[in-house]
Design a protein around this motif. Structure first.
Motif, PDB file in Angstrom:
ATOM      1  N   ASP A 120      -3.601  -4.694   3.532  1.00  0.00           N
ATOM      2  CA  ASP A 120      -3.554  -3.322   2.731  1.00  0.00           C
ATOM      3  C   ASP A 120      -2.426  -2.899   2.016  1.00  0.00           C
ATOM      4  OD1 ASP A 120      -6.197  -2.520   3.583  1.00  0.00           O
ATOM      5  OD2 ASP A 120      -5.585  -1.261   5.142  1.00  0.00           O
ATOM      6  N   ALA A 121      -1.076  -3.739   2.304  1.00  0.00           N
ATOM      7  CA  ALA A 121       0.019  -3.639   1.873  1.00  0.00           C
ATOM      8  C   ALA A 121       0.171  -4.152   0.362  1.00  0.00           C
ATOM      9  CB  ALA A 121       1.146  -4.220   2.695  1.00  0.00           C
ATOM     10  N   HIS A 122      -0.545  -4.818   0.140  1.00  0.00           N
ATOM     11  CA  HIS A 122      -0.795  -5.587  -1.130  1.00  0.00           C
ATOM     12  C   HIS A 122      -1.275  -4.905  -2.357  1.00  0.00           C
ATOM     13  CE1 HIS A 122      -0.650  -9.120   1.527  1.00  0.00           C
ATOM     14  NE2 HIS A 122      -0.269  -9.678   0.720  1.00  0.00           N
ATOM     15  N   ALA A 123      -2.035  -3.627  -2.002  1.00  0.00           N
ATOM     16  CA  ALA A 123      -2.690  -2.872  -3.128  1.00  0.00           C
ATOM     17  C   ALA A 123      -1.794  -2.348  -4.035  1.00  0.00           C
ATOM     18  CB  ALA A 123      -3.679  -1.909  -2.111  1.00  0.00           C
ATOM     19  N   GLY A 124      -2.106  -2.471  -5.294  1.00  0.00           N
ATOM     20  CA  GLY A 124      -1.354  -1.738  -6.273  1.00  0.00           C
ATOM     21  C   GLY A 124      -1.019  -2.501  -7.302  1.00  0.00           C
ATOM     22  N   THR A 125      -0.443  -2.034  -8.452  1.00  0.00           N
ATOM     23  CA  THR A 125       0.101  -2.786  -9.169  1.00  0.00           C
ATOM     24  C   THR A 125       1.317  -3.103  -9.067  1.00  0.00           C
ATOM     25  OG1 THR A 125      -1.349  -1.812 -10.963  1.00  0.00           O
ATOM     26  CG2 THR A 125       0.163  -2.692 -12.100  1.00  0.00           C
ATOM     27  N   TRP A 126       2.060  -4.552  -9.410  1.00  0.00           N
ATOM     28  CA  TRP A 126       3.385  -4.768  -9.114  1.00  0.00           C
ATOM     29  C   TRP A 126       3.771  -5.346 -10.622  1.00  0.00           C
ATOM     30  CZ3 TRP A 126       5.034  -4.672  -4.080  1.00  0.00           C
ATOM     31  CH2 TRP A 126       4.132  -4.253  -3.270  1.00  0.00           C
ATOM     32  N   VAL A 127       5.040  -5.246 -10.538  1.00  0.00           N
ATOM     33  CA  VAL A 127       5.791  -5.832 -12.016  1.00  0.00           C
ATOM     34  C   VAL A 127       6.971  -6.645 -11.488  1.00  0.00           C
ATOM     35  CG1 VAL A 127       7.220  -3.788 -12.030  1.00  0.00           C
ATOM     36  CG2 VAL A 127       6.761  -4.944 -14.293  1.00  0.00           C
ATOM     37  N   ASP A 128       7.124  -7.771 -12.373  1.00  0.00           N
ATOM     38  CA  ASP A 128       7.955  -8.759 -11.997  1.00  0.00           C
ATOM     39  C   ASP A 128       9.090  -8.352 -13.023  1.00  0.00           C
ATOM     40  OD1 ASP A 128       7.762  -9.730 -14.643  1.00  0.00           O
ATOM     41  OD2 ASP A 128       7.112 -11.651 -13.937  1.00  0.00           O
ATOM     42  N   PRO A 129      10.410  -8.939 -12.849  1.00  0.00           N
ATOM     43  CA  PRO A 129      11.630  -8.583 -13.434  1.00  0.00           C
ATOM     44  C   PRO A 129      11.536  -8.811 -15.013  1.00  0.00           C
ATOM     45  CG  PRO A 129      12.200  -9.952 -11.522  1.00  0.00           C
ATOM     46  CD  PRO A 129      10.848 -10.077 -11.800  1.00  0.00           C
ATOM     47  N   ASP A 130      10.685  -9.322 -15.476  1.00  0.00           N
ATOM     48  CA  ASP A 130      10.331  -9.713 -16.858  1.00  0.00           C
ATOM     49  C   ASP A 130       9.522  -8.835 -17.439  1.00  0.00           C
ATOM     50  OD1 ASP A 130      12.239 -11.767 -16.744  1.00  0.00           O
ATOM     51  OD2 ASP A 130      10.666 -13.315 -16.375  1.00  0.00           O
ATOM     52  N   GLY A 131       8.845  -7.950 -16.466  1.00  0.00           N
ATOM     53  CA  GLY A 131       7.831  -7.006 -17.150  1.00  0.00           C
ATOM     54  C   GLY A 131       6.533  -7.338 -17.000  1.00  0.00           C
ATOM     55  N   ALA A 132       6.219  -8.504 -16.516  1.00  0.00           N
ATOM     56  CA  ALA A 132       4.820  -8.853 -16.436  1.00  0.00           C
ATOM     57  C   ALA A 132       4.186  -8.171 -15.211  1.00  0.00           C
ATOM     58  CB  ALA A 132       4.457 -10.498 -16.012  1.00  0.00           C
ATOM     59  N   THR A 133       2.957  -7.600 -15.167  1.00  0.00           N
ATOM     60  CA  THR A 133       2.405  -7.070 -14.069  1.00  0.00           C
ATOM     61  C   THR A 133       1.287  -7.678 -13.648  1.00  0.00           C
ATOM     62  OG1 THR A 133       0.604  -5.692 -15.586  1.00  0.00           O
ATOM     63  CG2 THR A 133       2.809  -4.774 -15.354  1.00  0.00           C
ATOM     64  N   ILE A 134       0.901  -7.623 -12.384  1.00  0.00           N
ATOM     65  CA  ILE A 134      -0.340  -8.056 -11.759  1.00  0.00           C
ATOM     66  C   ILE A 134      -1.009  -6.619 -10.979  1.00  0.00           C
ATOM     67  CG2 ILE A 134      -0.032 -10.262 -11.577  1.00  0.00           C
ATOM     68  CD1 ILE A 134       0.438  -9.573  -8.314  1.00  0.00           C
ATOM     69  N   THR A 135      -2.123  -6.712 -10.858  1.00  0.00           N
ATOM     70  CA  THR A 135      -3.021  -5.671 -10.217  1.00  0.00           C
ATOM     71  C   THR A 135      -3.730  -6.309  -8.864  1.00  0.00           C
ATOM     72  OG1 THR A 135      -3.175  -4.281 -11.963  1.00  0.00           O
ATOM     73  CG2 THR A 135      -4.582  -3.791 -10.219  1.00  0.00           C
ATOM     74  N   VAL A 136      -3.426  -5.743  -7.788  1.00  0.00           N
ATOM     75  CA  VAL A 136      -4.038  -6.249  -6.458  1.00  0.00           C
ATOM     76  C   VAL A 136      -4.964  -5.265  -6.090  1.00  0.00           C
ATOM     77  CG1 VAL A 136      -3.665  -7.244  -4.260  1.00  0.00           C
ATOM     78  CG2 VAL A 136      -1.925  -7.627  -5.912  1.00  0.00           C
ATOM     79  N   ASN A 137      -6.488  -5.559  -5.884  1.00  0.00           N
ATOM     80  CA  ASN A 137      -7.226  -4.734  -4.999  1.00  0.00           C
ATOM     81  C   ASN A 137      -7.620  -5.228  -3.651  1.00  0.00           C
ATOM     82  OD1 ASN A 137      -7.254  -3.265  -7.309  1.00  0.00           O
ATOM     83  ND2 ASN A 137      -9.624  -3.672  -7.860  1.00  0.00           N
ATOM     84  N   VAL A 138      -7.941  -4.294  -2.703  1.00  0.00           N
ATOM     85  CA  VAL A 138      -8.017  -4.752  -1.482  1.00  0.00           C
ATOM     86  C   VAL A 138      -9.600  -4.235  -1.203  1.00  0.00           C
ATOM     87  CG1 VAL A 138      -7.606  -4.876   0.947  1.00  0.00           C
ATOM     88  CG2 VAL A 138      -5.837  -4.602  -0.578  1.00  0.00           C
ATOM     89  N   THR A 139     -10.340  -5.251  -0.995  1.00  0.00           N
ATOM     90  CA  THR A 139     -11.870  -5.156  -0.693  1.00  0.00           C
ATOM     91  C   THR A 139     -12.290  -5.665   0.480  1.00  0.00           C
ATOM     92  OG1 THR A 139     -12.236  -5.190  -3.059  1.00  0.00           O
ATOM     93  CG2 THR A 139     -14.325  -5.486  -1.715  1.00  0.00           C
TER      94      THR A 139
END
Length: 146
Positions: free
Chosen positions: A25-44
């Motif tokens: 559950d700690a992974h859920a959310g949208t994460w941004v790296d120092p260069d501004g790229a984002t990844i979205t993690v869903n937990v199912t």
């Protein structure tokens, strides 16, 4: 006659505490790296998975692979139109910081900390009647047009 050679050895085993994978559950959310790229993690069903991302603000990232094992979350992404892929392994999550190691198909790599993006508060969620029992007061918050 030769005396038998007796070897006395001492074996030392050094044990480093094993890093436990962060909770799913700690992974859920949208994460941004120092260069501004984002990844979205869903937990199912208790399994985190990278479902989308962006690069350089609005270019979509293709999620090539997202795997959840006992060792943690690993995923591979590639900017649309690029032939260079980047893979990540999540090492630890502390609050809104995700520590990772990464490596690319062109030989680059390193350690990187991603930061969880906190969604903006919805001001409409404040509408209604609020009571402050410590001073016995009531407050009404309503939307005003104009």
């Amino acid at each position: 006659m030769r005396a038998p050679l007796v070897l006395c050895g001492l074996v030392l085993a050094l044990h480093a505490p094993a890093l436990a994978a962060p909770q799913a559950d700690a992974h859920a959310g949208t994460w941004v790296d120092p260069d501004g790229a984002t990844i979205t993690v869903n937990v199912t069903a208790g399994r985190p998975s990278v479902v989308s991302g962006t690069f350089s603000g609005d270019q979509p990232l293709q999620v090539r692979q997202s795997v959840w094992t006992q060792a943690g979350l690993e995923f591979s992404i590639r900017p649309a139109g690029s032939d260079v892929g980047v893979s990540y392994k999540v090492l630890d999550i502390q609050g809104d910081s995700m520590d990772t190691i990464w490596w690319s198909s062109n030989g680059d790599g390193g350690r990187e900390t991603l930061t969880r993006m906190v969604p903006e508060a919805d001001p409409m969620a404040l509408l209604g009647v609020w009571e402050d029992r410590s001073v016995k007061a009531r407050y009404w918050i309503q939307e005003v047009q104009g």
